[in-house]
Design a protein around this motif. Sequence first.
Motif, short mmCIF file in Angstrom:
data_model
loop_
_atom_site.label_atom_id
_atom_site.label_comp_id
_atom_site.label_asym_id
_atom_site.label_seq_id
_atom_site.Cartn_x
_atom_site.Cartn_y
_atom_site.Cartn_z
N LYS A 1 2.92 -9.92 8.15
CA LYS A 1 1.62 -9.25 8.13
C LYS A 1 1.15 -8.90 9.55
CE LYS A 1 -0.40 -10.51 3.79
NZ LYS A 1 -1.27 -11.43 3.06
N LEU B 1 2.84 -5.80 10.53
CA LEU B 1 2.23 -4.69 9.80
C LEU B 1 0.87 -4.33 10.36
CD1 LEU B 1 2.92 -3.04 7.37
CD2 LEU B 1 1.83 -4.73 5.95
N GLY B 2 0.22 -5.30 11.03
CA GLY B 2 -1.10 -5.03 11.55
C GLY B 2 -2.24 -5.53 10.67
N ASP B 3 -1.89 -6.23 9.58
CA ASP B 3 -2.93 -6.78 8.72
C ASP B 3 -3.62 -7.97 9.35
OD1 ASP B 3 -1.79 -6.41 5.26
OD2 ASP B 3 -2.88 -5.11 6.64
N LEU C 1 -0.09 1.15 15.03
CA LEU C 1 0.87 1.45 13.98
C LEU C 1 1.04 2.95 13.84
CD1 LEU C 1 2.60 0.31 11.74
CD2 LEU C 1 0.65 0.43 10.24
N ILE D 1 2.02 5.95 11.75
CA ILE D 1 2.04 6.09 10.29
C ILE D 1 3.43 6.46 9.82
CG2 ILE D 1 1.18 7.46 8.37
CD1 ILE D 1 -1.44 7.53 9.71
N GLY D 2 3.91 5.73 8.88
CA GLY D 2 5.22 6.04 8.34
C GLY D 2 6.34 5.30 9.03
N ILE E 1 6.63 2.01 9.23
CA ILE E 1 6.98 0.75 8.55
C ILE E 1 6.78 0.89 7.05
CG2 ILE E 1 6.45 -1.69 8.36
CD1 ILE E 1 5.48 -1.80 11.05
N GLY E 2 7.73 0.36 6.30
CA GLY E 2 7.55 0.24 4.86
C GLY E 2 7.46 -1.23 4.53
N TYR E 3 6.66 -1.55 3.50
CA TYR E 3 6.44 -2.96 3.19
C TYR E 3 6.60 -3.18 1.70
CZ TYR E 3 4.01 -7.50 3.18
OH TYR E 3 3.69 -8.82 3.04
N PRO F 1 5.79 -6.06 -0.95
CA PRO F 1 5.15 -7.37 -1.08
C PRO F 1 5.92 -8.28 -2.03
CG PRO F 1 3.95 -5.73 -2.34
CD PRO F 1 5.04 -5.00 -1.61
N GLY G 1 3.91 6.55 -2.63
CA GLY G 1 4.40 6.04 -1.36
C GLY G 1 4.61 7.15 -0.34
N HIS H 1 -1.56 8.70 0.97
CA HIS H 1 -2.58 8.59 2.01
C HIS H 1 -3.34 9.91 2.17
CE1 HIS H 1 0.94 10.38 3.76
NE2 HIS H 1 0.27 10.76 4.80
N ALA I 1 8.61 2.16 -0.77
CA ALA I 1 8.51 1.80 0.64
C ALA I 1 9.44 2.63 1.52
CB ALA I 1 8.80 0.31 0.83
N ALA J 1 9.19 7.44 2.42
CA ALA J 1 8.66 8.16 3.57
C ALA J 1 9.55 8.01 4.78
CB ALA J 1 7.25 7.65 3.89
#
Lengths: 217, 289
Positions: B55, B58-60, B76, B78-79, B81-83, B85, B105, B109, B157, B160
């Motif tokens: 996380k 990811l920047g969370d 970050l 955009i595009g 990183i794919g995550y 969960p 996906g 956005h 994920a 993109a």
Amino acid sequence: MDAFSAFPLAAPPFNPPDSILAAPSPSLPAGGFAALWAVPEVHTALIVGSVVVIATALVGVLTVLRGQSFAGHSLTDLASVGGSAAFLLGVSQLWGFVAASILAALGMHAIGIERLRGRDVSTGIILGTGMGLTSLFLSLSTMRPAGGSASVNVLFGSLFAISPGIMPVAIVLSALCLLMLVVIWRPALFVTITPQLAHARGVKTGVVNARSWSCWP
Amino acid sequence: MNPTDDTDRPLLSISGLRVALGGRSVLNGIDLNVARGEFVGLIGSNGAGKTTLLKTILGDVSPLEGTVTVLGRKRLHIGAIGYVPQKIELDPDLPLLAKDFVALGLDGHRLGVSLRGKRFWDQVDAALAGVDAREYADRPVGRLSGGQQQRIMIAAAIVADPALLLLDEPLANLDPANSADIVALLDRIRTRNGIGIILSAHDINPLLGALDRVVYLAQGRAAVGRTDEVVRTDVLSKLYRHPITVLRAQGRIVVLADEGGEPGHHADNPDGSQPFPALQEGGSSDGRL
């Protein structure tokens, strides 16, 4: 010739008494079902009710997906805070309702109604506060000379007591709500289903949540 | 993702990372560099900080100290990183087809009405083909089985075309056959798309064939390196600050915590080999203390 001849499929299996079939009053042209359509308040109710229902149903898809049905329902009760305050101030009640529900929606977002844990508790507390405030404003209204029927007007409005002037306002508000829904639909759905992937794809989660919330009013 | 820019920058660079959650220190000085197209396993027990580390990348989660840069950028991109969960509960009545989920996906956005042309759907189809999910692309995503949903989420994920793919315990509830399938699938995606993969797991064994490097997390610190460098008695004992014995048998690794005393101190057999010859299959104890 009875009134049901116009609706052959609508004949009831029993024999309705004549009082139902007769015209409700001498000034109205027809009896039975046709009497309904002859009343202008029914037109207003039908149109206002329809546009509101369409907007609500579409917003409701997102609401149910997000598990925020209780919070969404309580927004209408919170709106009565604005309605009763507007009545107290002598301002148009409709705008009081609308302003209060938007403020309440943004306020709910600010306190974190999006989090699952404690969501119902937060909603319940805010709802209790809102109902208290409504009661306060209504009781203050009764102390004013013209405010005797405040409680009935604000809390228990009837769909058939809407003045026809409300119609254009209702249509415009519903259209605005639908427009906002169309704009925000994809990111809102994305954030609802997978918040982490949405974040990774650059969706500003907080902003999307706030905007989808404010569709509710 | 353009392969030509940032070629000299590592895909992911973490230095001096310290993260605390709820007042408790979770990560205490993590340093890690991941190159493009690398397959990195993040191994540790529950509470070791694997999800926290993912996380933070990811920047969370904001770190107390330290830097995390992806392709040389702190913010970050955009595009990039794919995550995927760990567990996602999709409502069975969700009015969304599997391919629509993957489509989200790619353009979820964007605001407003979607203009999705042929090229868009070709990209979605390529992602679905990449996870072997074409057969059920037109079914409602809420009605798919857990394994199928997992593949759809991987597709969403990677659609993109990110440079880095993070997966949080993708093998957690899978039996050994499905585990091996997913690892092979991820390895194929990695070589075909040039994506770097970091995936967290309890047990290193399903990943042994595909891993380039391993990050062993314990007590807020990490040991980073190749499997044979890191998963060793001396390294892990130092990491856990507790005597550990690492055994290799029949191509599998078993990590055992000792009762106490010196790490790995067992009387050897007369011929110098370890005193635990053929172990049973399915040894998945993994340093859980």
